[in-house]
Motif scaffolding. Structure first.
Motif, PDB file in Angstrom:
ATOM      1  N   UNK A 131     102.902 -43.218 -27.028  1.00  0.00           N
ATOM      2  CA  UNK A 131     102.482 -44.335 -26.018  1.00  0.00           C
ATOM      3  C   UNK A 131     101.181 -43.720 -25.265  1.00  0.00           C
ATOM      4  N   UNK A 132     100.731 -44.729 -24.540  1.00  0.00           N
ATOM      5  CA  UNK A 132      99.525 -44.281 -23.884  1.00  0.00           C
ATOM      6  C   UNK A 132     100.226 -43.084 -22.792  1.00  0.00           C
ATOM      7  N   UNK A 133      99.449 -42.171 -22.766  1.00  0.00           N
ATOM      8  CA  UNK A 133     100.065 -40.917 -21.936  1.00  0.00           C
ATOM      9  C   UNK A 133     100.433 -39.773 -22.693  1.00  0.00           C
ATOM     10  N   UNK A 134     100.828 -40.009 -24.074  1.00  0.00           N
ATOM     11  CA  UNK A 134     101.524 -38.997 -24.790  1.00  0.00           C
ATOM     12  C   UNK A 134     100.388 -37.998 -25.164  1.00  0.00           C
ATOM     13  N   UNK A 135     100.629 -36.655 -25.323  1.00  0.00           N
ATOM     14  CA  UNK A 135      99.751 -35.630 -25.753  1.00  0.00           C
ATOM     15  C   UNK A 135     100.144 -35.284 -26.974  1.00  0.00           C
ATOM     16  N   UNK A 136      98.732 -34.733 -27.701  1.00  0.00           N
ATOM     17  CA  UNK A 136      98.644 -34.083 -29.000  1.00  0.00           C
ATOM     18  C   UNK A 136      98.107 -32.635 -28.882  1.00  0.00           C
ATOM     19  N   UNK A 137      98.736 -31.539 -29.724  1.00  0.00           N
ATOM     20  CA  UNK A 137      98.239 -30.428 -29.493  1.00  0.00           C
ATOM     21  C   UNK A 137      97.552 -30.027 -30.798  1.00  0.00           C
ATOM     22  N   UNK A 138      96.366 -29.439 -31.064  1.00  0.00           N
ATOM     23  CA  UNK A 138      95.904 -29.123 -32.308  1.00  0.00           C
ATOM     24  C   UNK A 138      96.499 -27.576 -32.494  1.00  0.00           C
ATOM     25  N   UNK A 139      96.300 -27.022 -33.808  1.00  0.00           N
ATOM     26  CA  UNK A 139      96.772 -25.682 -34.255  1.00  0.00           C
ATOM     27  C   UNK A 139      95.894 -24.550 -33.334  1.00  0.00           C
ATOM     28  N   UNK A 140      94.664 -25.176 -32.914  1.00  0.00           N
ATOM     29  CA  UNK A 140      93.715 -24.047 -31.931  1.00  0.00           C
ATOM     30  C   UNK A 140      94.000 -24.040 -30.768  1.00  0.00           C
TER      31      UNK A 140
END
Length: 115
Positions: free
Chosen positions: A75-84
């Motif tokens: 949803x709007x407000x969710x977060x994604x974290x990349x490998x770096x």
């Protein structure tokens, strides 16, 4: 059945933090995310970010367009974290492509700070 071209290469692994805990203290809302998230594979297109002009100052916002398998918990407000370690927040309402519940596309913007 329509299949978007962006879904052919879902090979970027990201951690999904989908349900923040919202607390209010003295009228200030604070979102708290889990320490670790679920790994999903996405198609990540940054295209150099988005140019913004505020009070005559030009700045580049670190944004990207993300396509992945449909998930109702994004949803709007969710977060994604990349490998770096870079963390991005979903800033647009995720689009259920062709209303098929197969793929979803949304825009993210980099946030400074930790999860």
């Amino acid at each position: 059945m329509y299949t978007p071209k962006d879904t052919y290469e879902l090979r970027t692994a990201v951690e999904l933090f989908s349900s923040p805990t919202v607390t209010t203290y003295n009228g200030v809302r604070t979102k708290t995310y889990a320490v670790s998230g679920e790994t999903i594979f996405v198609n990540w297109k940054s295209r150099g970010g988005t140019e913004s002009t505020v009070n005559g100052v030009v700045s580049i916002l670190d944004t990207a367009i993300v396509t992945t398998w449909y998930r109702s918990d994004i949803t709007s407000g969710s977060r994604l974290k990349l490998a770096d370690g870079r963390i991005y927040e979903v800033i647009s309402e995720p689009e259920n492509i062709e209303m098929q519940n197969r793929f979803v596309q949304f825009k993210v913007q980099r946030t400074k700070g930790g999860v």
